[in-house]
Design a protein around this motif. Structure first.
Motif, PDB file in Angstrom:
ATOM      1  N   GLU A 147     121.843  -2.147  -1.433  1.00 14.90           N
ATOM      2  CA  GLU A 147     121.669  -3.323  -2.299  1.00 14.90           C
ATOM      3  C   GLU A 147     123.011  -3.938  -2.712  1.00 14.90           C
ATOM      4  OE1 GLU A 147     119.348  -1.507  -5.337  1.00 14.90           O
ATOM      5  OE2 GLU A 147     120.971  -0.149  -5.907  1.00 14.90           O
ATOM      6  N   LYS A 148     124.092  -3.161  -2.564  1.00 15.02           N
ATOM      7  CA  LYS A 148     125.413  -3.687  -2.930  1.00 15.02           C
ATOM      8  C   LYS A 148     126.135  -4.337  -1.750  1.00 15.02           C
ATOM      9  CE  LYS A 148     126.307  -2.310  -7.354  1.00 15.02           C
ATOM     10  NZ  LYS A 148     125.909  -0.958  -7.755  1.00 15.02           N
ATOM     11  N   CYS A 149     126.345  -3.553  -0.669  1.00 10.88           N
ATOM     12  CA  CYS A 149     127.172  -4.073   0.431  1.00 10.88           C
ATOM     13  C   CYS A 149     126.340  -4.521   1.643  1.00 10.88           C
ATOM     14  CB  CYS A 149     128.197  -3.025   0.858  1.00 10.88           C
ATOM     15  SG  CYS A 149     127.490  -1.652   1.771  1.00 10.88           S
ATOM     16  N   GLU A 150     125.024  -4.373   1.548  1.00 12.06           N
ATOM     17  CA  GLU A 150     124.108  -4.802   2.611  1.00 12.06           C
ATOM     18  C   GLU A 150     124.206  -3.962   3.888  1.00 12.06           C
ATOM     19  OE1 GLU A 150     124.047  -9.127   3.020  1.00 12.06           O
ATOM     20  OE2 GLU A 150     122.843  -9.057   1.180  1.00 12.06           O
ATOM     21  N   HIS A 151     124.797  -2.780   3.799  1.00 10.60           N
ATOM     22  CA  HIS A 151     124.845  -1.893   4.959  1.00 10.60           C
ATOM     23  C   HIS A 151     123.416  -1.570   5.402  1.00 10.60           C
ATOM     24  CE1 HIS A 151     125.373   2.365   6.637  1.00 10.60           C
ATOM     25  NE2 HIS A 151     125.928   1.563   7.507  1.00 10.60           N
ATOM     26  N   LEU A 152     123.152  -1.767   6.721  1.00 11.95           N
ATOM     27  CA  LEU A 152     121.808  -1.516   7.250  1.00 11.95           C
ATOM     28  C   LEU A 152     121.733  -0.132   7.863  1.00 11.95           C
ATOM     29  CD1 LEU A 152     120.608  -4.659   9.246  1.00 11.95           C
ATOM     30  CD2 LEU A 152     119.729  -3.818   7.073  1.00 11.95           C
ATOM     31  N   VAL A 153     120.664   0.569   7.591  1.00 13.46           N
ATOM     32  CA  VAL A 153     120.437   1.863   8.237  1.00 13.46           C
ATOM     33  C   VAL A 153     119.187   1.749   9.108  1.00 13.46           C
ATOM     34  CG1 VAL A 153     119.903   4.291   7.903  1.00 13.46           C
ATOM     35  CG2 VAL A 153     121.527   3.162   6.394  1.00 13.46           C
ATOM     36  N   ILE A 154     119.383   1.979  10.397  1.00  9.34           N
ATOM     37  CA  ILE A 154     118.271   1.956  11.352  1.00  9.34           C
ATOM     38  C   ILE A 154     118.079   3.392  11.823  1.00  9.34           C
ATOM     39  CG2 ILE A 154     117.433   0.982  13.520  1.00  9.34           C
ATOM     40  CD1 ILE A 154     119.524  -1.272  13.113  1.00  9.34           C
ATOM     41  N   THR A 155     116.890   3.899  11.710  1.00 12.49           N
ATOM     42  CA  THR A 155     116.677   5.308  12.058  1.00 12.49           C
ATOM     43  C   THR A 155     116.637   5.490  13.573  1.00 12.49           C
ATOM     44  OG1 THR A 155     114.275   5.107  12.099  1.00 12.49           O
ATOM     45  CG2 THR A 155     115.279   5.674   9.984  1.00 12.49           C
ATOM     46  N   GLY A 156     116.916   6.707  14.008  1.00 13.97           N
ATOM     47  CA  GLY A 156     116.856   7.053  15.430  1.00 13.97           C
ATOM     48  C   GLY A 156     115.466   6.804  15.981  1.00 13.97           C
ATOM     49  N   GLU A 157     114.486   7.019  15.158  1.00 12.10           N
ATOM     50  CA  GLU A 157     113.085   6.814  15.558  1.00 12.10           C
ATOM     51  C   GLU A 157     112.826   5.338  15.902  1.00 12.10           C
ATOM     52  OE1 GLU A 157     108.834   7.772  13.390  1.00 12.10           O
ATOM     53  OE2 GLU A 157     110.681   8.592  12.547  1.00 12.10           O
ATOM     54  N   THR A 158     113.390   4.456  15.087  1.00  8.79           N
ATOM     55  CA  THR A 158     113.240   3.017  15.328  1.00  8.79           C
ATOM     56  C   THR A 158     113.926   2.616  16.638  1.00  8.79           C
ATOM     57  OG1 THR A 158     113.131   2.582  12.977  1.00  8.79           O
ATOM     58  CG2 THR A 158     113.743   0.729  14.363  1.00  8.79           C
ATOM     59  N   TYR A 159     115.158   3.119  16.836  1.00  7.81           N
ATOM     60  CA  TYR A 159     115.864   2.820  18.086  1.00  7.81           C
ATOM     61  C   TYR A 159     115.060   3.290  19.284  1.00  7.81           C
ATOM     62  CZ  TYR A 159     120.316   1.374  16.021  1.00  7.81           C
ATOM     63  OH  TYR A 159     121.286   0.691  15.365  1.00  7.81           O
ATOM     64  N   GLN A 160     114.496   4.499  19.173  1.00  8.05           N
ATOM     65  CA  GLN A 160     113.739   5.069  20.282  1.00  8.05           C
ATOM     66  C   GLN A 160     112.521   4.187  20.605  1.00  8.05           C
ATOM     67  OE1 GLN A 160     114.601   7.103  22.404  1.00  8.05           O
ATOM     68  NE2 GLN A 160     112.792   7.976  23.384  1.00  8.05           N
ATOM     69  N   LYS A 161     111.870   3.715  19.567  1.00  3.56           N
ATOM     70  CA  LYS A 161     110.704   2.841  19.749  1.00  3.56           C
ATOM     71  C   LYS A 161     111.114   1.566  20.498  1.00  3.56           C
ATOM     72  CE  LYS A 161     107.761   0.297  16.767  1.00  3.56           C
ATOM     73  NZ  LYS A 161     107.599  -0.047  15.347  1.00  3.56           N
ATOM     74  N   TRP A 162     112.214   0.983  20.074  1.00  7.97           N
ATOM     75  CA  TRP A 162     112.706  -0.233  20.750  1.00  7.97           C
ATOM     76  C   TRP A 162     113.059   0.068  22.202  1.00  7.97           C
ATOM     77  CZ3 TRP A 162     116.730  -1.856  16.501  1.00  7.97           C
ATOM     78  CH2 TRP A 162     116.040  -2.315  15.375  1.00  7.97           C
TER      79      TRP A 162
END
Ligand code: ZN
Length: 155
Positions: free
Chosen positions: A41-56
């Motif tokens: 919420e402060k620096c807008e760093h995005l975290v994408i999980t390994g599971e999401t990458y695998q799905k893509w």
């Protein structure tokens, strides 16, 4: 919620991004629709999980099996990075040297159309949790002697 790893200050909140631009060896692939992330919420760093990458990755692999025209070097780089097989294993199953596979990946040699055809079948198997094509190819090319067909059964 755990602290942000980038700014070590903010905390993550659930966030939805529409039409995310996913950078792959083939360039940017747009993930149409909504994707879920954690965002600081402060620096807008995005975290994408390994599971999401695998799905893509699986969705992109499926698109590659349906792609019109030949697979190119970048497609192959992506495919080899996602398939859970060693490159040596794939090369041997296709009756190629590992260096031939490297030439394909570097774009030094165009990909053999039969290799293209077979790797799409290997991907299709993988997408449904199998490896029949790879196993069948390995069994065919592992035998190094010479055989002649002498007889066949009529029924
Ligand atoms: Zn942060």
């Amino acid at each position: 919620m755990k602290k942000c790893v980038q700014c070590e200050n903010g905390s993550y909140a659930k966030n939805i991004v529409t039409n995310y631009k996913y950078l792959t060896p083939m360039g940017v692939v747009i993930i149409e629709g909504k994707s879920h992330f954690l965002k600081c919420e402060k620096c807008e760093h995005l975290v994408i999980t390994g599971e999401t990458y695998q799905k893509w990755n699986l969705l992109i692999l499926k698109s590659l099996t349906e792609k019109s025209g030949a697979l190119n070097a970048k497609d192959l780089q992506f495919i080899l990075s996602v398939l859970p097989y060693q490159q040596k294993e794939i090369a041997e199953a296709m009756g190629k040297n590992k260096s031939t596979l490297t030439y394909y990946k570097n774009g030094k040699n165009p990909i053999d159309p039969l290799f293209d055809y077979a790797i799409r079948d290997v991907i299709r198997d993988f997408l449904v949790g199998g490896n029949e094509t790879l196993t069948r190819l390995q069994a065919t090319f592992k035998f190094e002697g010479e055989t002649t067909i002498k007889k066949v059964k009529a029924n």
